[in-house]
Scaffold this active site. Structure first.
Site, PDB file in Angstrom:
ATOM      1  N   GLU A  53       0.804  -1.230   0.000  1.00 26.26           N
ATOM      2  CA  GLU A  53       0.000   0.000   0.000  1.00 26.26           C
ATOM      3  C   GLU A  53       0.838   1.281   0.000  1.00 26.26           C
ATOM      4  O   GLU A  53       0.795   2.070   0.953  1.00 26.26           O
ATOM      5  CB  GLU A  53      -0.970   0.015   1.181  1.00 26.26           C
ATOM      6  CG  GLU A  53      -2.046  -1.034   1.060  1.00 26.26           C
ATOM      7  CD  GLU A  53      -3.246  -0.792   1.976  1.00 26.26           C
ATOM      8  OE1 GLU A  53      -3.181   0.122   2.820  1.00 26.26           O
ATOM      9  OE2 GLU A  53      -4.244  -1.512   1.834  1.00 26.26           O
ATOM     10  N   GLU A  65      -5.997  -8.283   0.600  1.00 24.32           N
ATOM     11  CA  GLU A  65      -6.589  -7.896   1.884  1.00 24.32           C
ATOM     12  C   GLU A  65      -8.046  -7.520   1.675  1.00 24.32           C
ATOM     13  O   GLU A  65      -8.370  -6.811   0.730  1.00 24.32           O
ATOM     14  CB  GLU A  65      -5.903  -6.659   2.496  1.00 24.32           C
ATOM     15  CG  GLU A  65      -4.564  -6.904   3.127  1.00 24.32           C
ATOM     16  CD  GLU A  65      -4.018  -5.652   3.822  1.00 24.32           C
ATOM     17  OE1 GLU A  65      -4.803  -4.784   4.257  1.00 24.32           O
ATOM     18  OE2 GLU A  65      -2.780  -5.564   3.911  1.00 24.32           O
TER      19      GLU A  65
HETATM   20  C1  NOJ Z   1      -4.169  -2.055   5.059  1.00 27.30           C
HETATM   21  C2  NOJ Z   1      -2.834  -2.373   5.654  1.00 27.30           C
HETATM   22  O1  NOJ Z   1      -2.034  -3.077   4.752  1.00 27.30           O
HETATM   23  C3  NOJ Z   1      -2.928  -3.109   6.968  1.00 27.30           C
HETATM   24  O2  NOJ Z   1      -1.688  -2.965   7.601  1.00 27.30           O
HETATM   25  C4  NOJ Z   1      -4.071  -2.528   7.792  1.00 27.30           C
HETATM   26  O3  NOJ Z   1      -4.079  -3.041   9.095  1.00 27.30           O
HETATM   27  C5  NOJ Z   1      -5.367  -2.851   7.089  1.00 27.30           C
HETATM   28  N1  NOJ Z   1      -5.363  -2.280   5.753  1.00 27.30           N
HETATM   29  C6  NOJ Z   1      -6.601  -2.349   7.821  1.00 27.30           C
HETATM   30  O4  NOJ Z   1      -6.556  -0.993   7.962  1.00 27.30           O
END
Ligand code: NOJ
Length: 450
Positions: free
Chosen positions: A174, A362
């Site tokens: 990200e 994710e």
């Molecule tokens: C994106 C991130 O990669 C992760 O570290 C985070 O905990 C989750 N989304 C939820 O916000």
């Protein structure tokens, strides 16, 4: 254990090759910030500063994964989850960010990889999930062009030591979130602000992404190489041309800025004029080094955003209308629960010719769970996952490519600036005792995967 039937979804509907997994990140689970020679990361420093993390939470212990990894790997197996995504902590491997190597750090990740493989679980490594070595931040961190070489040297060490057993690699997690929150808004580590820091970090992270990918390819010819992007379905608040244009700028910023150079399309400067300022940092050969032919792109989608035009917001001229203001159902993060966003994002990214394969690396939700009589009945999370899986099926039916789904996340963990109150896990953690309890969502996922 009783079957937990709450939907008609069946794993077979997704196809035999569909990849199922669960995702984590080192800083959010490991704890042990200075055990066995680990160096400090920017998140160790950020969490030690007053007022940065909700309720003064820190990650000194987090989920104690550093010590209790075997127990959690047993739980992954118990849940029938075949793929485990985790990240390597750069300062565990190279405490100051550059050589020398910390052999204890290498040994630690070797133990994890070997334990996963002997449990029949495929390891998926993310090389950078936001925990930059603090010593490198003292030299400017990602705003320093040298970060590309620092990162390359670190990647070379990782592939040399783990590449014999690990085939699935993700370079950077990200980039838009950690550069935006960490280098523009200052609400994540390292807490820097401003457009100059942000744009420099953006360009160097993009160069590091392709440089890292090339190193993996050279060392591990049969590697399955990806990188992961946060993506959000964007809609204008009204059909007025001002709002439509504002939504387009936000879409460019959140969804296009990092992937398009990697696909060889360059930075989308025409649709977001502030990106023209990047030209000041682009030198010589950079434009030839911005792209890489990834085997897969990891998409991480949680919600949609509704956007209106706003003259008050610099550079972007747009404002997000919160889920609360819109009076829609949301999670503990304040993110709207809107499963069709996943379909829309798949449609959007399928339209890029250069993407070979898409994996949802994710997706998940934070809800206020309660542990009662040894159980957590998190039906909202179960439904959230099921509803998003329905969107994947719909996408597949419509001929869109999508090859895997990883839940965020295995256990409740340290949710960055939100601390421990935002619980995303399939498994509940009592942070006083480190006791794990598989939630209803975890039991459902286990049945689904069996
Ligand atoms: C994106 C991130 O990669 C992760 O570290 C985070 O905990 C989750 N989304 C939820 O916000």
């Amino acid at each position: 254990m009783n079957k937990v039937e709450t939907s008609f979804l069946h794993k077979n509907q997704f196809g035999d090759d569909f990849l199922w997994g669960v995702s984590t990140a080192a800083f959010q689970i490991e704890g042990a910030p200075d055990t066995d020679g680990k160096g400090r990361s920017i998140w160790d420093v950020f969490t030690s500063q007053k007022g940065k993390i909700k309720n003064g939470h820190h990650a000194l212990t987090a989920c104690d994964f550093y010590n209790s990894y075997q127990n959690d790997i047993d739980l992954i197996r118990e849940l029938n989850i075949p793929n485990f995504r985790f990240s390597i902590s750069w300062p565990r491997i190279m405490p100051s960010g550059v050589s020398p190597i910390n052999e204890a750090g290498i040994a630690y990740y070797n133990k994890i990889i070997d334990s996963l493989l002997s449990a029949g679980i495929e390891p998926w490594i993310t090389l950078y999930h936001w925990d930059l070595p603090h010593d490198l931040e003292l030299k400017g961190g990602w705003t320093n062009r040298e970060s590309v070489s620092w990162f390359s040297a670190y990647v070379a060490v990782c592939v040399q030591h783990f590449g014999d057993r690990v085939k699935n690699w993700m370079v950077i997690n990200e980039p838009s979130v950690f550069t935006g929150a960490g280098y523009f808004l200052g609400i994540h580590a390292p807490g820097k602000k401003g457009i100059t820091n942000y744009l420099k970090a953006m360009h160097h992270v993009t160069l590091a992404t392709t440089a890292g990918a090339k190193i993996i390819r050279n060392h591990i010819p049969d590697a399955h190489i990806g990188t992961t992007f946060s993506c959000t379905h964007i809609e204008p608040a009204t059909s007025s041309s001002k709002d439509v244009e504002a939504a387009k700028r936000v879409d460019t910023l959140l969804n296009r800025t990092f992937i398009e150079p990697i696909l060889g399309l360059g930075y989308p400067q025409a649709d977001l004029p502030v990106l023209k300022k990047l030209n000041a940092y682009i030198v010589e050969d950079d434009l030839n080094n911005l792209s890489f032919d990834f085997d897969f792109i990891g998409l991480q989608c949680y919600t949609r955003e509704v956007v209106k035009s706003s003259l008050l917001i610099p550079y972007i001229g747009a404002e997000l209308i919160s889920a609360e203001k819109r009076n829609v159902i949301s999670t503990d993060m304040g993110w709207e629960v809107y499963p069709p966003a996943l379909y829309q994002v798949l449609k959007k990214f399928n339209a890029y010719e250069g993407i070979r394969k898409i994996i949802i690396t994710e997706n998940g939700a934070a809800f206020p769970d309660t542990l009662k009589n040894g159980k957590v009945y998190d039906i909202k999370r179960t439904h959230y996952i099921q509803d998003h899986l329905e969107q994947i099926l719909k996408a597949k039916k419509d001929g869109l490519a999508v090859d895997g789904y990883f839940v965020w996340t295995l256990t409740d963990n340290f949710e960055w600036a939100e601390g421990y109150n935002a619980r995303f896990g399939l498994i509940h953690v009592d942070f006083d005792t480190q006791q794990r309890t598989i939630k209803h969502s975890g039991l459902w996922f286990k049945d689904f995967l069996s």
